[in-house]
Design an enzyme around this catalytic site. Sequence first.
Site, PDB file in Angstrom:
ATOM      1  N   SER A   6     -29.933  59.726  37.906  1.00 46.73           N
ATOM      2  CA  SER A   6     -30.798  60.055  36.769  1.00 46.73           C
ATOM      3  C   SER A   6     -32.209  60.342  37.252  1.00 46.73           C
ATOM      4  O   SER A   6     -32.873  59.463  37.816  1.00 46.73           O
ATOM      5  CB  SER A   6     -30.840  58.876  35.789  1.00 46.73           C
ATOM      6  N   HIS A  31     -28.462  64.083  36.849  1.00 50.59           N
ATOM      7  CA  HIS A  31     -28.530  63.738  35.424  1.00 50.59           C
ATOM      8  C   HIS A  31     -29.950  63.936  34.914  1.00 50.59           C
ATOM      9  O   HIS A  31     -30.893  63.292  35.388  1.00 50.59           O
ATOM     10  CB  HIS A  31     -28.105  62.271  35.279  1.00 50.59           C
ATOM     11  N   ASP A  33     -32.471  63.448  31.975  1.00 50.75           N
ATOM     12  CA  ASP A  33     -32.678  62.686  30.738  1.00 50.75           C
ATOM     13  C   ASP A  33     -33.773  63.346  29.911  1.00 50.75           C
ATOM     14  O   ASP A  33     -34.957  63.241  30.227  1.00 50.75           O
ATOM     15  CB  ASP A  33     -33.065  61.239  31.071  1.00 50.75           C
ATOM     16  N   MET A  35     -35.877  63.552  26.569  1.00 54.43           N
ATOM     17  CA  MET A  35     -36.263  62.637  25.489  1.00 54.43           C
ATOM     18  C   MET A  35     -37.399  63.260  24.672  1.00 54.43           C
ATOM     19  O   MET A  35     -38.322  63.844  25.241  1.00 54.43           O
ATOM     20  CB  MET A  35     -36.728  61.307  26.079  1.00 54.43           C
ATOM     21  N   HIS A  64     -28.514  65.269  29.485  1.00 55.20           N
ATOM     22  CA  HIS A  64     -28.346  64.244  28.454  1.00 55.20           C
ATOM     23  C   HIS A  64     -29.468  64.394  27.442  1.00 55.20           C
ATOM     24  O   HIS A  64     -30.617  64.056  27.721  1.00 55.20           O
ATOM     25  CB  HIS A  64     -28.391  62.868  29.149  1.00 55.20           C
ATOM     26  N   MET A  66     -31.422  63.236  24.542  1.00 52.96           N
ATOM     27  CA  MET A  66     -31.771  62.125  23.662  1.00 52.96           C
ATOM     28  C   MET A  66     -32.855  62.635  22.728  1.00 52.96           C
ATOM     29  O   MET A  66     -34.037  62.272  22.810  1.00 52.96           O
ATOM     30  CB  MET A  66     -32.251  60.914  24.481  1.00 52.96           C
ATOM     31  N   MET A 135     -23.290  54.804  26.602  1.00 55.37           N
ATOM     32  CA  MET A 135     -24.577  54.203  26.954  1.00 55.37           C
ATOM     33  C   MET A 135     -24.380  52.715  27.172  1.00 55.37           C
ATOM     34  O   MET A 135     -23.874  52.008  26.307  1.00 55.37           O
ATOM     35  CB  MET A 135     -25.599  54.407  25.817  1.00 55.37           C
ATOM     36  N   ASP A 173     -23.751  55.149  31.552  1.00 55.29           N
ATOM     37  CA  ASP A 173     -25.147  55.500  31.771  1.00 55.29           C
ATOM     38  C   ASP A 173     -26.067  54.345  31.369  1.00 55.29           C
ATOM     39  O   ASP A 173     -26.200  54.021  30.202  1.00 55.29           O
ATOM     40  CB  ASP A 173     -25.483  56.745  30.924  1.00 55.29           C
TER      41      ASP A 173
HETATM   42  C1  DX5 Z   1     -31.712  55.966  29.545  1.00 59.83           C
HETATM   43  C2  DX5 Z   1     -31.105  57.140  30.329  1.00 59.83           C
HETATM   44  C3  DX5 Z   1     -30.420  56.690  31.584  1.00 59.83           C
HETATM   45  C4  DX5 Z   1     -31.363  55.925  32.521  1.00 59.83           C
HETATM   46  C5  DX5 Z   1     -30.569  55.259  33.622  1.00 59.83           C
HETATM   47  O1  DX5 Z   1     -32.081  56.409  28.263  1.00 59.83           O
HETATM   48  O2  DX5 Z   1     -30.157  57.820  29.550  1.00 59.83           O
HETATM   49  O3  DX5 Z   1     -29.878  57.840  32.252  1.00 59.83           O
HETATM   50  O4  DX5 Z   1     -32.291  56.818  33.078  1.00 59.83           O
HETATM   51  O5  DX5 Z   1     -31.498  54.550  34.400  1.00 59.83           O
HETATM   52  P1  DX5 Z   1     -31.099  53.151  35.102  1.00 59.83           P
HETATM   53  O6  DX5 Z   1     -29.968  53.506  36.042  1.00 59.83           O
HETATM   54  O7  DX5 Z   1     -32.367  52.761  35.798  1.00 59.83           O
HETATM   55  O8  DX5 Z   1     -30.667  52.228  34.020  1.00 59.83           O
HETATM   56 ZN    ZN Z   2     -29.046  59.401  30.604  1.00 59.89          ZN
END
Ligand code: DX5
Ligand code: ZN
Length: 220
Positions: A6, A31, A33, A35, A64, A66, A135, A173
């Site tokens: 990630s 990955h 992320d 947001m 991903h 979010m 998740m 994840d």
């Molecule tokens: C959280 C993300 C994850 C996160 C994972 O909202 O979707 O991908 O970055 O990070 P770790 O492995 O540090 O929990």
């Molecule tokens: Zn993620």
Amino acid sequence: MILSPSLLSCDFGRLAEELAALEAAGLEWVHWDVMDGMFVPNITLGPLIVKALRKRSKLFFDVHLMIEKPERYLHEFVDAGADLVCVHAEATVHLERAVAEIARLGAKPAVALNPATPLSAVEYLLPQLSMVLVMSVNPGFGGQSFIPFSIEKVRRLRAMIDEQNLSTLIQLDGGVTVENCAQLVEAGADVLVSGSAFFSHPPYDERHLAFQEAAGQSAR
Ligand code: DX5
Ligand code: ZN
């Protein structure tokens, strides 16, 4: 097991170099992320950044989303070069329409479930999904602790997928570490996302190997 690091935990000041280092270390997936500060309390990046790095990376872009109402941006993220687009079941009213649109746009469709969201939310969609993201932390931040009931959720999802004889992947994840990855794979996870537990321990080739060996798998 496929490890999908990630980027939330990478050095964003050296994003291009980080992606190149992942590729050199033998990673196949990365990955992203995304947001929006609405669906989750954090803001990260948008399609512009994905597009900028697409031409400099051969990695499989596992995106991903979010974000609220992700249907508004599916075209932009696929156009930016996302190979897989994952939308949250909780973020859109018309989930099947969003999944069908991702496929129509030419990317692999996936659905993410927050920890408390039951598997029934994807039960009828499984045949259309390349992947389900389970998740194992509440979305928004890296470095959180793994939520233990996620293992049973993966086990039950694996049974649902096998029962329908599908090839839908299971991605876990959040809070994934070298120490817990063996039981996650044993429960039925195909793809593990790791942010803090991966990027905090360079060199990446050795860290990748550590995850694969701990998961009891040959490097993939
Ligand atoms: C959280 C993300 C994850 C996160 C994972 O909202 O979707 O991908 O970055 O990070 P770790 O492995 O540090 O929990
Ligand atoms: Zn993620």
